[in-house]
Design an enzyme around this catalytic site. Sequence first.
Site, PDB file in Angstrom:
ATOM      1  N   GLU A 170      43.357  -1.179  14.685  1.00 54.87           N
ATOM      2  CA  GLU A 170      42.340  -0.285  15.597  1.00 54.87           C
ATOM      3  C   GLU A 170      41.152  -0.238  14.731  1.00 54.87           C
ATOM      4  O   GLU A 170      40.806   0.402  13.709  1.00 54.87           O
ATOM      5  CB  GLU A 170      43.053   0.975  15.871  1.00 54.87           C
ATOM      6  CG  GLU A 170      44.510   0.959  16.430  1.00 54.87           C
ATOM      7  CD  GLU A 170      45.448   1.994  16.475  1.00 54.87           C
ATOM      8  OE1 GLU A 170      44.950   2.934  15.693  1.00 54.87           O
ATOM      9  OE2 GLU A 170      46.425   1.980  16.622  1.00 54.87           O
ATOM     10  N   LEU A 202      45.130   1.506  20.879  1.00 50.50           N
ATOM     11  CA  LEU A 202      45.910   2.527  20.068  1.00 50.50           C
ATOM     12  C   LEU A 202      47.296   2.282  20.371  1.00 50.50           C
ATOM     13  O   LEU A 202      48.128   3.093  21.110  1.00 50.50           O
ATOM     14  CB  LEU A 202      45.463   3.964  20.432  1.00 50.50           C
ATOM     15  CG  LEU A 202      44.112   4.158  20.553  1.00 50.50           C
ATOM     16  CD1 LEU A 202      43.587   5.486  20.453  1.00 50.50           C
ATOM     17  CD2 LEU A 202      43.217   3.556  19.225  1.00 50.50           C
ATOM     18  N   GLU A 257      50.394   1.177  17.832  1.00 46.02           N
ATOM     19  CA  GLU A 257      50.863   0.802  16.837  1.00 46.02           C
ATOM     20  C   GLU A 257      51.887  -0.183  16.689  1.00 46.02           C
ATOM     21  O   GLU A 257      52.267  -1.076  16.127  1.00 46.02           O
ATOM     22  CB  GLU A 257      50.902   1.751  15.927  1.00 46.02           C
ATOM     23  CG  GLU A 257      49.925   2.456  15.229  1.00 46.02           C
ATOM     24  CD  GLU A 257      49.055   3.559  15.974  1.00 46.02           C
ATOM     25  OE1 GLU A 257      49.799   3.637  17.404  1.00 46.02           O
ATOM     26  OE2 GLU A 257      48.019   4.050  15.944  1.00 46.02           O
ATOM     27  N   PHE A 284      46.182   5.241   9.878  1.00 43.74           N
ATOM     28  CA  PHE A 284      46.456   5.991   8.912  1.00 43.74           C
ATOM     29  C   PHE A 284      48.124   5.919   8.947  1.00 43.74           C
ATOM     30  O   PHE A 284      48.864   5.711   9.961  1.00 43.74           O
ATOM     31  CB  PHE A 284      46.477   7.550   9.389  1.00 43.74           C
ATOM     32  CG  PHE A 284      45.140   8.276   9.082  1.00 43.74           C
ATOM     33  CD1 PHE A 284      44.703   8.988   8.089  1.00 43.74           C
ATOM     34  CD2 PHE A 284      44.241   7.911  10.084  1.00 43.74           C
ATOM     35  CE1 PHE A 284      43.611   9.605   8.065  1.00 43.74           C
ATOM     36  CE2 PHE A 284      42.842   8.474   9.946  1.00 43.74           C
ATOM     37  CZ  PHE A 284      42.461   9.149   8.886  1.00 43.74           C
ATOM     38  N   ASP A 287      50.594   7.529   8.540  1.00 42.93           N
ATOM     39  CA  ASP A 287      51.472   8.355   9.409  1.00 42.93           C
ATOM     40  C   ASP A 287      51.992   7.498  10.740  1.00 42.93           C
ATOM     41  O   ASP A 287      52.990   7.811  11.211  1.00 42.93           O
ATOM     42  CB  ASP A 287      50.833   9.688   9.563  1.00 42.93           C
ATOM     43  CG  ASP A 287      50.136  10.312   8.263  1.00 42.93           C
ATOM     44  OD1 ASP A 287      50.717  11.227   7.774  1.00 42.93           O
ATOM     45  OD2 ASP A 287      49.114   9.442   7.887  1.00 42.93           O
ATOM     46  N   HIS A 318      48.133  13.256   9.098  1.00 43.91           N
ATOM     47  CA  HIS A 318      47.394  12.138   8.467  1.00 43.91           C
ATOM     48  C   HIS A 318      47.314  12.066   7.023  1.00 43.91           C
ATOM     49  O   HIS A 318      46.275  11.561   6.263  1.00 43.91           O
ATOM     50  CB  HIS A 318      45.763  12.403   9.223  1.00 43.91           C
ATOM     51  CG  HIS A 318      45.508  12.190  10.360  1.00 43.91           C
ATOM     52  ND1 HIS A 318      46.408  12.672  11.349  1.00 43.91           N
ATOM     53  CD2 HIS A 318      44.864  11.263  11.138  1.00 43.91           C
ATOM     54  CE1 HIS A 318      45.957  12.437  12.530  1.00 43.91           C
ATOM     55  NE2 HIS A 318      44.986  11.574  12.633  1.00 43.91           N
TER      56      HIS A 318
END
Lengths: 337, 308
Positions: free
Chosen positions: A30, A59, A61, A84, A86, A130
């Site tokens: 991204e 967006l 993942e 990130f 996360d 994050h």
Amino acid sequence: MSRAERISDNLNRALHQVMEDDPSVHVLGEDIVDPYGGAFKITKGLSTRYGSRVRSTPLSEGGIVGVGAGLALAGDKAIVEIMFGDFAGLAFDQLLNFASKSTMMYGRRVEIPLVVRCPTGGGRGYGPTHSQSLQKHFIGIPGLSVFEMSPFHDARELLPHLLSLGEPCLLFEDKVLYTRRTYRGGEVDDLFVFDLVGPPPYTARVRLDDGSPPDCTLIAPGGVAHRALSAMRALLLEDEITCQLLVPARLYPFDPGPLLPLLGGTRHVCVAEESTAGGTWGGEVAHHLHRHLWDSLPRPVSVVCSAPDVVPTALHLERDVLVQDTAIRQAVLEALA
Amino acid sequence: MIDTARAHRPPVAKIGDEDLERLLLIRHFELTLLKLFEQGALNGTTHTCLGQEHIPVALSALLREEDFVFSNHRGHGHFLARYADPHGLLAEIMGREGALCGGVGGSQHIYHERFLSTGVQGESLPVAVGVALRLKRTTPGALACAYIGDGTFGEGAVYEALNMAQLWRAPLLVVVENNGIAQSTPTSAQMSGTIAARAEAFGVRHHRIATVDLAHIRDEMGPLVAAVRQTSAPLVAEFVTRRIGPHSKGDDARPEQERLQAELNGWHRAYGEAFPERFARIDARQRELVARVAAEVAARPAVTRGRA
């Protein structure tokens, strides 16, 4: 000697190098194309130089890890950046049920050269969703290898190594490392030196220059290395306890073999990691060491983790939760008391 | 009600022996699996495509060797329509020597040449986008074809994939086998809106086909599949079909009337009535063939596993 490069630059140059050396390498993520070049600028310059081989993605993942796996399955090599770490939770199915399984479940080895890069960890005030260290959730999945970047390892060797394995790899990069500098030439600071031991991708061993056997061994992944170094310094100067620090690049599967000869005579082993306790990488390392060294370890391996809490945003609150050098030092002092 | 359904069914056009052979090979393969399960000869579970055989058989004529096919949990028909290897597939399902994937993958995890099935709903679609992008670059004109069901539309991966496929112009053919039921839940109780509208939301071309007539399917799909190849644009091809068997085995919760209706509207009856003698001859031949395959495979030693 010229000043060592920053770890973010080291990673960026490594990406440039693997794309230059191997035209089958594709990079997805991204906001990674220029001029933005990624949230942490690790992919800067890649799209300018390698065009359509570098793709900024929606967006999604899970979707982009799947696309990366598809490219890899069909003959390319893919590197996917999760903005990130996360958010790797959103890609868990692709890693767990597609990429890792597909290397093993079709009755023969299927090559899937896929590297998923995860900027990880706290210390930068990004707050609870994050800042996590999620390595432990990816430990113990056959067919999925887990690595972590460190200041001692050279991404220009690490990244090609991961791509050469032909299987999905997660590469955790602690965000606090990005602005720090790499250690090169065996030198750490005025007290400590380091060398790389074992087979690639190596474990870094940091120790006093005098060659004496250390009282204590710290084991930490790359992101915790500076805190471990700081604890080593305090233990030496204030408590007169000598330590060595071992920083493996590969977290899973974890091979204790190359480390065992380094642990003879050590009075204590302490593993430090930033994740919350419970089913952790540190617990996995401790288990291996207990199994191999049960007769020679004078006391159980201790594992130091962050508090069982979310990672707060405010600087002082965040500090209270995340594993610190003081906690590592305290754990060693308690064990050796 | 049953009779009117028959009256409304459009006649089927001529069919070649090869197509009939393939349809009936799959039919007898699936029936044999259910029988083997009853006998306790199979481990685990399986999902048969009874009633849906005509979709992959029709499409296999439109696919090329260099195309990559992704299949799902209900994939025996997809496989057999592409590769006439019932021995390898049954050996895989029975864990015997000659298994396609060493007995590790079983019914729903097959990887053979350019065919891959995997067991989690929706996860193959983003992978298929990746494969399609590679094909577009290295083998222009080739496509990735992914079979999914109506139930798969509950998964977010489908939408991430459709978005990327259209955005990046991936030559992706999504074949939806809309059999109106996801395991035991009717589509009406698990999908709001329509598949067409969902495809349209991403600007993805959608085409709906309800016939069981192979020639008709190929006439309609031929130009659409060619467009996927030529323009590298994804297509969602929705086939309205009916499962006439259980989801896996012995778990069909539908009223018997509904199941019977599906059978009466299916390809099996249509072709059986249109070409009775040829159908009966090929049917008998394929029944014997599959019985022979089952006996041969069952007599093989268990597959052994060399660890990677």
